[in-house]
Structures are given as structure tokens and as C-alpha cells.
Design an enzyme around this catalytic site. Structure first.
Site, PDB file in Angstrom:
ATOM      1  N   GLY A 105       0.785  -1.222   0.000  1.00  0.00           N
ATOM      2  CA  GLY A 105       0.000   0.000   0.000  1.00  0.00           C
ATOM      3  C   GLY A 105       0.819   1.275   0.000  1.00  0.00           C
ATOM      4  O   GLY A 105       1.830   1.403  -0.696  1.00  0.00           O
ATOM      5  N   ILE A 106       0.383   2.232   0.794  1.00  0.00           N
ATOM      6  CA  ILE A 106       1.026   3.538   0.839  1.00  0.00           C
ATOM      7  C   ILE A 106       2.466   3.421   1.331  1.00  0.00           C
ATOM      8  O   ILE A 106       3.367   4.079   0.802  1.00  0.00           O
ATOM      9  CB  ILE A 106       0.212   4.508   1.717  1.00  0.00           C
ATOM     10  CG1 ILE A 106      -1.103   4.884   1.006  1.00  0.00           C
ATOM     11  CG2 ILE A 106       1.026   5.765   2.038  1.00  0.00           C
ATOM     12  CD1 ILE A 106      -2.043   5.714   1.849  1.00  0.00           C
TER      13      ILE A 106
ATOM     14  N   LYS B 274      -6.562   8.913  14.426  1.00  0.00           N
ATOM     15  CA  LYS B 274      -5.849   9.838  13.542  1.00  0.00           C
ATOM     16  C   LYS B 274      -5.876  11.264  14.099  1.00  0.00           C
ATOM     17  O   LYS B 274      -4.918  12.032  13.888  1.00  0.00           O
ATOM     18  CB  LYS B 274      -6.430   9.781  12.137  1.00  0.00           C
ATOM     19  CG  LYS B 274      -6.199   8.437  11.444  1.00  0.00           C
ATOM     20  CD  LYS B 274      -4.711   8.046  11.389  1.00  0.00           C
ATOM     21  CE  LYS B 274      -4.474   6.782  10.599  1.00  0.00           C
ATOM     22  NZ  LYS B 274      -3.041   6.414  10.518  1.00  0.00           N
TER      23      LYS B 274
ATOM     24  N   ASP C  81       6.956  -6.601  13.988  1.00  0.00           N
ATOM     25  CA  ASP C  81       5.591  -6.155  14.273  1.00  0.00           C
ATOM     26  C   ASP C  81       5.667  -4.766  14.897  1.00  0.00           C
ATOM     27  O   ASP C  81       6.343  -4.571  15.913  1.00  0.00           O
ATOM     28  CB  ASP C  81       4.932  -7.137  15.235  1.00  0.00           C
ATOM     29  CG  ASP C  81       3.456  -6.844  15.491  1.00  0.00           C
ATOM     30  OD1 ASP C  81       3.022  -5.681  15.317  1.00  0.00           O
ATOM     31  OD2 ASP C  81       2.734  -7.780  15.874  1.00  0.00           O
TER      32      ASP C  81
ATOM     33  N   TYR D  86     -11.172   4.793  14.322  1.00  0.00           N
ATOM     34  CA  TYR D  86     -10.114   5.159  13.384  1.00  0.00           C
ATOM     35  C   TYR D  86      -9.923   6.673  13.350  1.00  0.00           C
ATOM     36  O   TYR D  86      -8.790   7.176  13.419  1.00  0.00           O
ATOM     37  CB  TYR D  86     -10.455   4.637  11.988  1.00  0.00           C
ATOM     38  CG  TYR D  86      -9.403   4.925  10.939  1.00  0.00           C
ATOM     39  CD1 TYR D  86      -8.253   4.147  10.855  1.00  0.00           C
ATOM     40  CD2 TYR D  86      -9.555   5.986  10.039  1.00  0.00           C
ATOM     41  CE1 TYR D  86      -7.285   4.410   9.897  1.00  0.00           C
ATOM     42  CE2 TYR D  86      -8.588   6.259   9.077  1.00  0.00           C
ATOM     43  CZ  TYR D  86      -7.466   5.464   9.014  1.00  0.00           C
ATOM     44  OH  TYR D  86      -6.509   5.730   8.071  1.00  0.00           O
TER      45      TYR D  86
ATOM     46  N   TRP E 130     -13.905  22.123   3.151  1.00  0.00           N
ATOM     47  CA  TRP E 130     -15.271  22.701   3.269  1.00  0.00           C
ATOM     48  C   TRP E 130     -16.058  22.103   4.397  1.00  0.00           C
ATOM     49  O   TRP E 130     -15.704  21.233   5.073  1.00  0.00           O
ATOM     50  CB  TRP E 130     -16.008  22.558   1.948  1.00  0.00           C
ATOM     51  CG  TRP E 130     -16.288  21.145   1.463  1.00  0.00           C
ATOM     52  CD1 TRP E 130     -15.727  19.964   1.906  1.00  0.00           C
ATOM     53  CD2 TRP E 130     -17.203  20.780   0.447  1.00  0.00           C
ATOM     54  NE1 TRP E 130     -16.229  18.900   1.209  1.00  0.00           N
ATOM     55  CE2 TRP E 130     -17.130  19.359   0.308  1.00  0.00           C
ATOM     56  CE3 TRP E 130     -18.068  21.486  -0.379  1.00  0.00           C
ATOM     57  CZ2 TRP E 130     -17.913  18.664  -0.626  1.00  0.00           C
ATOM     58  CZ3 TRP E 130     -18.837  20.781  -1.306  1.00  0.00           C
ATOM     59  CH2 TRP E 130     -18.754  19.389  -1.424  1.00  0.00           C
TER      60      TRP E 130
ATOM     61  N   THR F  64      -6.054   0.872  -2.126  1.00  0.00           N
ATOM     62  CA  THR F  64      -4.963  -0.058  -1.818  1.00  0.00           C
ATOM     63  C   THR F  64      -5.585  -1.344  -1.286  1.00  0.00           C
ATOM     64  O   THR F  64      -6.815  -1.463  -1.174  1.00  0.00           O
ATOM     65  CB  THR F  64      -4.025   0.522  -0.741  1.00  0.00           C
ATOM     66  OG1 THR F  64      -4.755   0.633   0.490  1.00  0.00           O
ATOM     67  CG2 THR F  64      -3.476   1.890  -1.135  1.00  0.00           C
TER      68      THR F  64
END
Length: 250
Positions: free
Chosen positions: A18-19, A159, A64, A155, A250, A190
Site C-alpha cells: 500500500g502507501i 488519527k 511487528d 479510526y 469545506w 490499496t
């Protein structure tokens, strides 16, 4: 921008897919030696092979991110191989579900990976980068570090915590020459998001919130991350760089 990370050594957690993998490949393309860290050896070896085939340099270290001692050892070994310039903390997870009745084991797992593991890595990086006169730390946040979204309360909370951690560390560690920033992408297709984005109603909901009308790409997120890793970004710290097509505007 090719070569702007020449002679720099960058560690990337979550570097097996992924990223994280995209960031590692972009950093290597810009001249960095990249140490890839993730749990799965096979994934790490695949990313490292792509980097080497493209003419770059890569190391791998299976660990890990939630194992404090393993991550501390990964950072120590990477620095011993070649002095570290910086790190990208891209290990992350999500388990979407409504907040009412949300399993607390899942809540704890999200915070263990997204927040605690990132802090442990930062704590281990501090003496290393201080000894080298400074360096760069970039954490992977999300547009949900600034706003909310249904079924993603833990989540989003994690963040928001990452953004606060980045700002606090940036202030505390600036005298050591260490910059601490975050990149906050919108949804990127992803392995992490593909199943949800394959649902037409979910994809339409996501796109309706992005003024640009499209998802971000791994390459765009990697470019933003490498910008914050670059030596010339030394006056940027405590910043959360949105790569969200205008979602949070916005």
C-alpha cells in the site's frame, strides 16, 4: 526532485504494501537507502526487489510495529547499517463498524497500531536522530484526523491523536533539529481499502465528499511524504499536509 534524498537513509514502517510501499519506492527513486519494516517477510522482499530492479537501494527488517522491543531493535539495526536521516510511520489499521456496540478489543487494536506504535517508534528515533544533528519524521494520518465519518469513529479518533502527537513532538524536538509532520490522505485504493471501495454506494459517498471528484493515488501521497523528508523542508514542522482533494477544505 530525483536525487534530493541522495545519501539519506529512511526507515518506513508498514513498508510491505500500500502507501508504505509506495513511499519507500518513491524515496528510493529520489536516492535514499530505504529500510522497509513490516510483519510479513515475503511482502518486504517483493517491495525491496522492485526497488533494486529500478536501480535503488533497500534493506528489509521483519518486525511487528506493536512490539516495542522489536521496533526499537529495527531502528537500532537500521541506524547501525547506515545512519538514519528519517522515518515514515505508515503502519496502520482500521476495523469499520458502528460505534454503538463497537468491540473494545478492536478499538484497542486500532490505537495500538495507529497511535501507540507510532509513538514508540518516535521515542526510539529521538536519540538516534539527535545524535546525527537532526532529521525527519513523517507520520501517516488521514483526512479523518480532522473530520468524522460514519462507522469509523475509533479510526478517526486515532488519527486525531496522531495529529496531536505530531504537533506536540514537533514543538518539543525542534531544538534537536528534528522535524515531525504528518501526511493526511483521503481514501486511496490499496489492499487496505479495496473491498470497501468496491461497494458502489460507499465509493459514491466518498467521492461526493471530495471536491476534486477522485481518489488520491499512492504516488501523490508518496510525493507529499518525500517532500516532507527532503533536507530543504527543514522549516516545516508540526504540519499536517492534507492530500485529500479538498475534503477537509469545506
Amino acid at each position: 526532485m530525483s536525487g534530493e534524498l541522495d545519501g539519506r537513509h529512511v526507515l518506513v514502517t508498514g513498508g510491505g504494501r500500500g502507501i508504505g510501499a509506495g513511499v519507500a519506492e518513491e524515496a528510493a527513486a529520489r536516492g535514499a537507502l530505504v529500510t522497509l519494516v513490516a510483519r510479513t517477510r515475503g511482502e518486504l522482499d517483493g517491495v525491496a526487489a522492485r526497488i533494486v530492479d529500478a536501480g535503488g537501494r533497500a534493506r528489509t527488517h521483519a518486525a511487528d510495529a506493536t512490539d516495542d522491543a522489536a521496533m526499537e531493535e529495527a531502528i537500532a539495526q537500521a541506524d547501525a547499517a547506515e545512519p538514519l536521516w528519517g522515518a515514515v510511520l505508515s503502519a496502520g489499521m482500521n476495523r469499520p463498524a458502528p460505534a454503538a456496540g463497537y468491540p473494545m478489543d478492536d478499538f484497542d487494536a486500532i490505537f495500538a497500531v495507529n497511535v501507540r506504535a507510532a509513538f514508540v517508534a518516535c521515542r526510539a528515533l529521538h536519540p538516534v536522530l539527535t545524535a546525527h544533528g537532526g532529521g525527519r519524521i513523517v507520520a501517516m494520518s488521514s483526512q479523518l484526523g480532522s473530520v468524522g465519518f460514519p462507522d469509523r469513529v475509533p479510526y478517526a479518533a486515532s488519527k486525531h491523536a496522531v495529529n496531536g502527537m505530531v504537533r506536540g513532538l514537533a514543538v518539543e524536538w525542534a531544538p534537536a533539529g528534528i522535524t515531525v509532520n504528518a501526511v493526511a490522505p483521503t481514501f486511496v485504493e490499496t489492499e487496505f481499502t479495496r473491498a470497501n471501495l468496491a461497494r458502489p454506494e460507499f465509493r459514491a459517498e466518498v467521492l461526493s465528499r471530495i471536491p476534486g471528484g477522485r481518489l488520491a493515488t499512492v504516488e501523490e501521497v508518496a510525493a507529499a511524504t518525500c517532500f516532507l523528508l527532503a533536507p530543504r523542508s527543514g522549516s516545516i514542522t508540526g504540519h499536517v499536509l492534507a492530500v485529500d482533494g479538498g475534503w477537509t477544505a469545506w
